[in-house]
Every structure is written in C-alpha cells, then in structure tokens.
Design an enzyme around this catalytic site. Structure first.
Site, short mmCIF file in Angstrom:
data_model
loop_
_atom_site.label_atom_id
_atom_site.label_comp_id
_atom_site.label_asym_id
_atom_site.label_seq_id
_atom_site.Cartn_x
_atom_site.Cartn_y
_atom_site.Cartn_z
N ARG A 60 0.86 -1.19 0.00
CA ARG A 60 0.00 0.00 0.00
C ARG A 60 0.89 1.23 0.00
NH1 ARG A 60 -4.40 0.37 -1.90
NH2 ARG A 60 -5.33 -1.27 -0.63
N GLN A 103 -7.64 -8.14 -8.85
CA GLN A 103 -7.58 -6.71 -9.17
C GLN A 103 -6.13 -6.30 -9.43
OE1 GLN A 103 -9.97 -3.74 -8.22
NE2 GLN A 103 -8.64 -2.43 -7.01
N ARG A 131 2.25 -7.10 -9.23
CA ARG A 131 2.53 -6.44 -7.94
C ARG A 131 2.56 -7.42 -6.77
NH1 ARG A 131 -2.84 -3.22 -5.78
NH2 ARG A 131 -4.36 -4.87 -6.08
N HIS A 149 1.46 2.47 -10.48
CA HIS A 149 0.49 2.98 -9.49
C HIS A 149 1.22 3.81 -8.43
CE1 HIS A 149 -2.78 3.19 -6.73
NE2 HIS A 149 -3.52 2.30 -7.35
N ASP A 173 -11.21 9.46 -8.19
CA ASP A 173 -10.74 8.25 -8.89
C ASP A 173 -11.08 8.44 -10.36
OD1 ASP A 173 -9.84 5.77 -9.59
OD2 ASP A 173 -11.15 4.63 -8.24
N GLU A 198 -0.91 8.03 -11.67
CA GLU A 198 -0.54 6.70 -12.15
C GLU A 198 -0.53 6.69 -13.68
OE1 GLU A 198 -3.64 4.20 -10.43
OE2 GLU A 198 -3.81 5.55 -8.74
O1 LIG Z 1 -6.73 -1.24 -3.38
P1 LIG Z 1 -5.98 -1.45 -4.67
O2 LIG Z 1 -6.34 -2.76 -5.33
O3 LIG Z 1 -4.52 -1.29 -4.48
O4 LIG Z 1 -6.46 -0.32 -5.65
C1 LIG Z 1 -6.31 1.02 -5.33
C2 LIG Z 1 -6.88 1.93 -6.42
O5 LIG Z 1 -6.14 1.75 -7.61
C3 LIG Z 1 -6.47 2.65 -8.69
O6 LIG Z 1 -6.11 3.94 -8.37
C4 LIG Z 1 -7.95 2.57 -9.03
O7 LIG Z 1 -8.31 3.58 -9.96
C5 LIG Z 1 -8.80 2.67 -7.81
O8 LIG Z 1 -10.15 2.41 -8.16
C6 LIG Z 1 -8.34 1.69 -6.74
O9 LIG Z 1 -9.15 1.80 -5.59
#
Ligand SMILES: O=P(O)(O)OC[C@H]1O[C@H](O)[C@H](O)[C@@H](O)[C@@H]1O
Length: 320
Positions: free
Chosen positions: A77, A101, A106, A189, A234, A294
């Site tokens: 994070r 996601q 990563r 990111h 966002d 990002e």
């Molecule tokens: O919590 P994560 O999977 O690391 O994602 C963190 C963030 O990443 C990007 O910025 C996306 O646009 C967000 O929608 C998301 O919440």
C-alpha cells in the site's frame, strides 16, 4: 631479467579511483541504490515495488502506508506497485477475467537482473551526472502454477529503475515470448508524498477527458486547468496529449510526472471513508499526505503478437 607484463589498468585510473561511485546494496528482499550526492531509491523484489525515492536533500517523494505489508503477503500500500496485465477489477469475461484486481505483477517476487551505470560514471569523469540503472525481471516461468493457470501466456517483463540527479525513471518492457498473441493493460500505481492535500493542485490535465469512477463511470471533460482534491477522486484520464502532469504545493512545483509512450493517467485519492475502510492504510488521515498519479495504458488494451515488445514508463522530477 625479463620484465613482467604490467597489470592492465583503466584508461584514466586516477580519475576513476577518485570519482565517487553510486553504491548498490542487495539484500534478500530489496535493492537499494545511493548516489554519491545523496539521492537514493529502494525497490522490494516483491512486486518490483519501488518503496522509497529520496532526493539529495533527504526528502522522501513517495508515500508508503505505515501498515503496508512489505513481507510479500499482499501488494504494497504505497510506493510504486506495478499493475499488469489488467487494471482494476478484471472484466467479467475474457483472458484476464480470473485474475485478481490489478493483475499479478505487484504480488509476485521478481528477479534482480543487475545494475548498470551511466557513461559519466563508467568513464570516471566525476562529472556529477552519475546515474544508476537497476533491472528487474519477471517471466511466465517464474509464476506460481495457480497464477499461470489463470493467465497462461508466455511473457517477459523487464522493469528498469534509473536513479539520477535529475530524477527517477521507471520503464516497463513487455515482451510476448509465446506463439500466440495476447492483450494487456499496464500502469505504474505511484503514491506521491505531499505535505497537505488542501494546498495541492495538479496541472497538465486541463481539457482532457476522463472516466469518473467515483461519480458514474462515464466520460467527462476537465474544465479547469488545475485539479484540486477536496473529496474522493478516482479518475482515468485518457488519450492525453501533453506529457507532463505536475503536482503543485501552494502553486509551486513539487513533483513532475512525465509519461513516456503512455497515454493514460489515473488520479486517485481515497479520502476519509475509503482510507478508513482499507486495513493496510495508515495513518487513517494519511490521505492528506498522498495523491496517486498513475501513468499507464489502461483505457484500452495493448496487443502483442509473438516476439513483439511494448515499452512505456515515466520520468519523475522532484523540486525539494
Ligand atoms: O486497493 P488497490 O487494489 O490497491 O487499488 C487502489 C486503487 O487503484 C487505482 O487507483 C484505481 O483507480 C482505484 O479504483 C483503486 O481503488
């Protein structure tokens, strides 16, 4: 008595030995490079995640949560996690649909491929423009079976992190090493550290179109030349024409992010509620000290045929 052949020496031995060299420290879980002038960068092998980038003044430019897991148990994070081969929640159908996601890059341990130095340093000129480049690799063969079964393509990723006096450059090279074509998205990111979100503005996105993920996931046009953040943001800015997105503090330059061969930029700040909901986000009011800018290719898909490569990245400059 026959003269012994002299030991080979470098062309300019005195200059070489007197010129201070960058140091590179390689430990079990990370690689840290420091320039003689004090700039430093630290990269975790887990995710090839840059977790620190400091300028000569000692100022840290990246935000990392106090509760970020750095032990490989979950994506970091903070810092610069690499998003590949899918951005955000994967589509319901298609080749990336089973992935987590932001994909697997990563959350996989990368290999340190080695370091190289700039010409100035190699020739011992001591010119003060030394830089050091650290390369990291991730290959299809290096993936866990569980991940491979979810995205079974042959690929090679080389991530190059170059620390110089003028800034930090990070470039991802993606190669199709298989015999069928595939598509991917990628994004760096980057969690930037700022002093105070209420005094921060972002420029370089004026008149650009973006998908607002907070509002309605439809396309909008940025109407003001700068963006201020006063609630959750966002946004996926797409097809950007100008290369540089700048973060300003009190109207003065703090950080520049310059895209290289990438057309999209996500701006993200989770704000109070979302920050609260993330177990690894600390301190809870840390959203006031960070903003994510990002760079990536995420609005559509990049397609690579067998043997083809794609390269994209960014150069960051810090003003403190
Ligand atoms: O919590 P994560 O999977 O690391 O994602 C963190 C963030 O990443 C990007 O910025 C996306 O646009 C967000 O929608 C998301 O919440």
């Amino acid at each position: 008595m026959v003269d012994r052949p002299k030991k080979p020496t470098s062309l300019n031995p005195s200059a070489r030995s007197s010129a201070p060299q960058p140091t590179v420290d390689i430990s079990d879980d990370r690689v840290t490079a420091t320039l003689p002038t004090g700039e430093s960068v630290s990269i975790l092998l887990y995710g090839a995640t840059v977790i620190s980038w400091k300028t000569a003044s000692g100022a840290e430019n990246l935000w990392v949560s106090e509760k970020a897991a750095l032990d490989g148990s979950k994506p970091v994070r903070g810092g610069i996690p690499i998003v590949f081969p899918v951005f955000g929640p994967p589509p319901k159908e298609g080749p990336t649909s089973k992935l987590p996601q932001h994909g697997f890059a990563r959350s996989t341990r990368w290999e340190f491929l080695g370091k190289s130095s700039s010409e100035g340093e190699a020739q011992g000129q001591g010119s003060g423009d030394e830089s050091v480049k650290l390369d990291f690799g991730l290959y299809g063969a290096g993936l866990d079976e569980s991940v491979k079964s979810k995205w079974p393509y042959e690929f090679g990723l080389v991530y190059s992190v170059t620390l110089g006096r003028e800034g930090l450059m990070t470039v991802l090279n993606v190669r199709n090493e298989g015999d069928e074509g595939w598509e991917f998205q990628m994004l760096l990111h980057t969690y930037l550290r700022i002093d105070d979100i209420s005094k921060t503005t972002i420029s370089g996105l004026g008149s650009a179109t973006y998908i607002d993920k907070v509002l309605d996931a439809t396309t909008h046009t940025q109407s003001t030349p700068t963006l201020s953040i006063t609630s959750e943001v966002d946004r996926v800015y797409t097809g950007l024409k100008q290369d540089t997105t700048s973060v300003l503090a009190d109207g003065k330059p703090r950080l520049d992010v310059v895209r290289d061969n990438l057309e999209d930029t996500v701006v993200w700040n989770p704000w109070r509620e979302k920050a609260n909901a993330m177990g690894d986000f600390a301190p809870k009011d840390g959203y006031k000290q960070m903003v994510c800018v990002e760079v990536g290719s995420v609005a559509g898909w990049q397609r690579l045929e067998p043997g083809e490569t794609f390269e994209g990245g960014m150069m960051m400059r810090s003003y403190v």
